[in-house]
Design a protein around this motif. Sequence first.
Motif, short mmCIF file in Angstrom:
data_model
loop_
_atom_site.label_atom_id
_atom_site.label_comp_id
_atom_site.label_asym_id
_atom_site.label_seq_id
_atom_site.Cartn_x
_atom_site.Cartn_y
_atom_site.Cartn_z
N ASN A 100 -130.19 -25.72 -36.98
CA ASN A 100 -128.83 -26.70 -37.35
C ASN A 100 -128.96 -28.06 -37.03
O ASN A 100 -128.48 -29.10 -37.57
CB ASN A 100 -127.64 -26.00 -37.17
CG ASN A 100 -127.50 -24.65 -37.88
OD1 ASN A 100 -127.92 -24.55 -39.06
ND2 ASN A 100 -126.34 -23.64 -37.49
N ILE A 101 -129.35 -27.99 -35.64
CA ILE A 101 -129.26 -29.56 -35.05
C ILE A 101 -130.51 -30.35 -35.38
O ILE A 101 -130.26 -31.44 -35.86
CB ILE A 101 -129.51 -29.26 -33.48
CG1 ILE A 101 -128.20 -28.89 -32.83
CG2 ILE A 101 -129.57 -30.77 -32.80
CD1 ILE A 101 -128.25 -28.25 -31.48
N ARG A 106 -129.47 -31.57 -39.11
CA ARG A 106 -128.41 -32.62 -39.00
C ARG A 106 -129.12 -33.80 -38.56
O ARG A 106 -128.86 -35.14 -39.18
CB ARG A 106 -127.41 -32.25 -38.07
CG ARG A 106 -125.99 -33.25 -38.11
CD ARG A 106 -125.42 -32.79 -36.66
NE ARG A 106 -126.06 -33.42 -35.70
CZ ARG A 106 -125.45 -33.51 -34.57
NH1 ARG A 106 -124.14 -33.31 -34.19
NH2 ARG A 106 -126.37 -33.92 -33.29
N ASP A 107 -130.04 -33.89 -37.51
CA ASP A 107 -130.47 -35.06 -37.14
C ASP A 107 -131.47 -35.53 -38.00
O ASP A 107 -131.58 -36.85 -38.03
CB ASP A 107 -131.12 -34.85 -35.72
CG ASP A 107 -130.03 -34.93 -34.53
OD1 ASP A 107 -129.56 -35.71 -34.19
OD2 ASP A 107 -130.05 -33.76 -33.90
N LYS A 160 -131.43 -35.30 -41.30
CA LYS A 160 -130.73 -36.11 -42.34
C LYS A 160 -130.15 -37.48 -41.78
O LYS A 160 -129.97 -38.24 -42.57
CB LYS A 160 -129.81 -34.84 -42.81
CG LYS A 160 -130.31 -33.81 -43.57
CD LYS A 160 -129.06 -32.92 -44.06
CE LYS A 160 -129.66 -31.62 -44.75
NZ LYS A 160 -128.71 -30.69 -45.16
N GLY A 161 -129.56 -37.33 -40.67
CA GLY A 161 -128.98 -38.42 -40.14
C GLY A 161 -129.86 -39.54 -39.87
O GLY A 161 -129.44 -40.76 -39.76
#
Length: 252
Positions: A6-7, A10-11, A13-14
């Motif tokens: 998940n991390i 998220r990163d 995509k960020g």
Amino acid sequence: MKSMINIMMRDFKGLFFTPMFYFIASLCAFLLSYSYVRNLIDFAYSSGVPSAGIKYSLHQIVVVSHISITNIILIFAVPAITMKLISEEKKSRTYDLLLTSPVTSTQIVAGKFFGGLCASLFIVFISFLYPLGSLLFADIDLGLLLSSYIGISLVCAAYVAIGLFCSSLSSSIIASVIMGVVFNLALWFLSQGTVYSESDLLVSIMDHMSIGDHLFSFVKGALKFSSIVYFISACCLFVFLSGRVIESSRWR
């Protein structure tokens, strides 16, 4: 494992879906296009000039030079990409939420490392498209090409780990980028100090720590086990140090 994934997502995509990343990728593509076309022209000119028994190789003149330019670009581009991994979290005050979430420091740094690696490897993929496209009209040794890009991908992974560590040290994005570039350059120029050393042991240690010597072995087509261990060890070291920095923040 799920928390780490998940991390990572998220990163990734960020980092990937931002105007800054597309600006960096576009700038890298422009520089690579200019240098690759120039190298092809130089190769065409060299091939047409008679030389005393010298056989020109497309890999030696074009691909090796292209890999060198790619590495120079990665030295500066990767810190610019990874600067947001932790520094941005500190600046936006989401770092405290991350520290209090039910995930370990290892899961945090591993997720961020792989997220940053996936984004940074896109620059390597752009670089790979040039010699790959040249296969349509030129004779390129595919084995040497793949070996070279395995090497530059491992170099990219080491830069990402260094960038993650530098990002964990400061809440300043600019400071993170500068530290990342300095660390990357230090790994390249480490072996230069052996010129002034009379100790054979010190020379061998510094040569082994120099990232350039290991990459050059991949470019020559030699997949050395010691070089693979070197890059994996470098990644693990800086990811581990990043985890220690995050863990120390939890105790403050």
